[in-house]
Design a protein around this motif. Structure first.
Motif, PDB file in Angstrom:
ATOM      1  N   ASP A 245      16.559  23.230  19.936  1.00  0.00           N
ATOM      2  CA  ASP A 245      15.747  23.790  18.862  1.00  0.00           C
ATOM      3  C   ASP A 245      14.554  22.895  18.572  1.00  0.00           C
ATOM      4  O   ASP A 245      14.379  21.822  19.167  1.00  0.00           O
ATOM      5  CB  ASP A 245      16.597  24.006  17.605  1.00  0.00           C
ATOM      6  N   ASP A 246      13.704  23.341  17.646  1.00  0.00           N
ATOM      7  CA  ASP A 246      12.497  22.593  17.319  1.00  0.00           C
ATOM      8  C   ASP A 246      12.809  21.196  16.810  1.00  0.00           C
ATOM      9  O   ASP A 246      12.122  20.223  17.149  1.00  0.00           O
ATOM     10  CB  ASP A 246      11.685  23.350  16.259  1.00  0.00           C
ATOM     11  N   GLN A 247      13.829  21.087  15.981  1.00  0.00           N
ATOM     12  CA  GLN A 247      14.160  19.780  15.405  1.00  0.00           C
ATOM     13  C   GLN A 247      14.499  18.767  16.500  1.00  0.00           C
ATOM     14  O   GLN A 247      14.045  17.620  16.477  1.00  0.00           O
ATOM     15  CB  GLN A 247      15.329  19.924  14.437  1.00  0.00           C
ATOM     16  N   THR A 248      15.273  19.200  17.459  1.00  0.00           N
ATOM     17  CA  THR A 248      15.638  18.309  18.564  1.00  0.00           C
ATOM     18  C   THR A 248      14.437  18.013  19.453  1.00  0.00           C
ATOM     19  O   THR A 248      14.222  16.870  19.869  1.00  0.00           O
ATOM     20  CB  THR A 248      16.752  18.942  19.405  1.00  0.00           C
ATOM     21  N   TRP A 249      13.649  19.037  19.741  1.00  0.00           N
ATOM     22  CA  TRP A 249      12.505  18.898  20.649  1.00  0.00           C
ATOM     23  C   TRP A 249      11.481  17.914  20.090  1.00  0.00           C
ATOM     24  O   TRP A 249      10.915  17.093  20.829  1.00  0.00           O
ATOM     25  CB  TRP A 249      11.871  20.251  20.888  1.00  0.00           C
ATOM     26  N   PHE A 250      11.221  18.011  18.797  1.00  0.00           N
ATOM     27  CA  PHE A 250      10.174  17.196  18.187  1.00  0.00           C
ATOM     28  C   PHE A 250      10.696  15.902  17.565  1.00  0.00           C
ATOM     29  O   PHE A 250       9.921  15.156  16.964  1.00  0.00           O
ATOM     30  CB  PHE A 250       9.435  18.015  17.117  1.00  0.00           C
ATOM     31  N   PRO A 252      11.672  12.110  17.068  1.00  0.00           N
ATOM     32  CA  PRO A 252      11.138  10.878  17.685  1.00  0.00           C
ATOM     33  C   PRO A 252      12.123  10.334  18.729  1.00  0.00           C
ATOM     34  O   PRO A 252      13.324  10.395  18.551  1.00  0.00           O
ATOM     35  CB  PRO A 252      11.016   9.931  16.500  1.00  0.00           C
ATOM     36  N   VAL A 253      11.548   9.823  19.812  1.00  0.00           N
ATOM     37  CA  VAL A 253      12.381   9.253  20.870  1.00  0.00           C
ATOM     38  C   VAL A 253      12.761   7.818  20.510  1.00  0.00           C
ATOM     39  O   VAL A 253      11.909   7.037  20.113  1.00  0.00           O
ATOM     40  CB  VAL A 253      11.629   9.278  22.220  1.00  0.00           C
TER      41      VAL A 253
END
Length: 253
Positions: A245-250, A252-253
């Motif tokens: 989902d968006d939360q995981t995709w965006f 911070p690494v």
């Protein structure tokens, strides 16, 4: 032979398959998890076929095309085996597309159908995700459908063309969380590989590293964050990818 590309110890390595394991050029064998998969080739132009299986065209209530329906994809779309693909929060229907990917190995212009297979380097597997509610119309798949970042996993292996003499009779399958949802065969392509190469090379030059995504058969299903998708083409490889989902995709690494 099966060839691949990985990122390992901060460098890109060309690798080969050895009894299910990954072999570096110096002979070392690596275990899964010790490296990151990259697409098996550095891709050039990516050509994607729309509605190249009659059953898929019927599934979408479209008439099968009379000439190849081709669109281009940017290099940002390509990602590797075991990678993540984002499902945007506003998407209502996002589906996989298991495809045989043809990799060009020699420069070709005005290639006759009878000579087309001579410029093929090999074959790999692609999963060209689409968000159906982003589609604007039948003839021009718009940028949001087919040019989103990392929307097209590719790999993990490239099989030499010489080791796959009949790419027109391969089984394709997709599994979502281990359940088979799509099955088909490349024998059902409307436009076969020689026809596609002849058509494309009639108006533009094909170059080494160019990739032709040959379309997908019927059997689409909506995929959600957390789903693990396996797309497999017989005698080539199985490509695995996870939807996030968006939360995981965006995050911070």
């Amino acid at each position: 032979m099966k060839h691949g590309r990985i990122s390992y110890n901060g460098a890109v390595h060309q690798v080969t398959e050895d009894s299910g394991r990954v072999r570096l050029a110096d002979g070392r064998l690596l275990q899964e998890g010790d490296f990151q998969w990259l697409p098996p080739v550095e891709v050039g132009t990516v050509f994607a076929l729309g509605l190249n299986y009659a059953d898929h065209a019927r599934e979408l209530a479209f008439k099968a095309p009379e000439v190849p329906l081709v669109f281009l994809k940017g290099p940002n779309t390509i990602t590797g085996h075991n990678a993540k693909t984002r499902r945007p929060a506003d998407a209502t229907y996002m589906h996989y597309e298991c495809e045989l990917a043809v990799v060009i190995g020699k420069t070709g212009k005005n290639v006759a159908k009878a000579d087309a297979m001579d410029i093929v380097a090999g074959y790999t597997v692609a999963n060209d995700y689409a968000i159906r509610d982003y589609l604007e119309n039948y003839y021009r798949p718009n940028l949001r459908v087919k040019n989103r970042d990392a929307c097209t996993p590719l790999g993990p292996w490239l099989v030499d063309a010489a080791d796959l003499p009949n790419p027109g009779a391969l089984k394709l399958s997709t599994r979502v969380n281990g359940k088979t949802t799509q099955e088909g065969t490349t024998a059902d392509m409307i436009f076969d590989i020689p026809t596609l190469i002849e058509y494309l090379s009639s108006f533009m030059t094909l170059n080494p590293g160019d990739v032709i995504l040959t379309g997908t058969p019927e059997g689409l299903a909506d995929v959600k964050p957390g789903d693990v998708i396996e797309t497999e083409v017989e005698n080539i490889c199985c490509l695995v990818n996870t939807i996030v989902d968006d939360q995981t995709w965006f995050a911070p690494v």
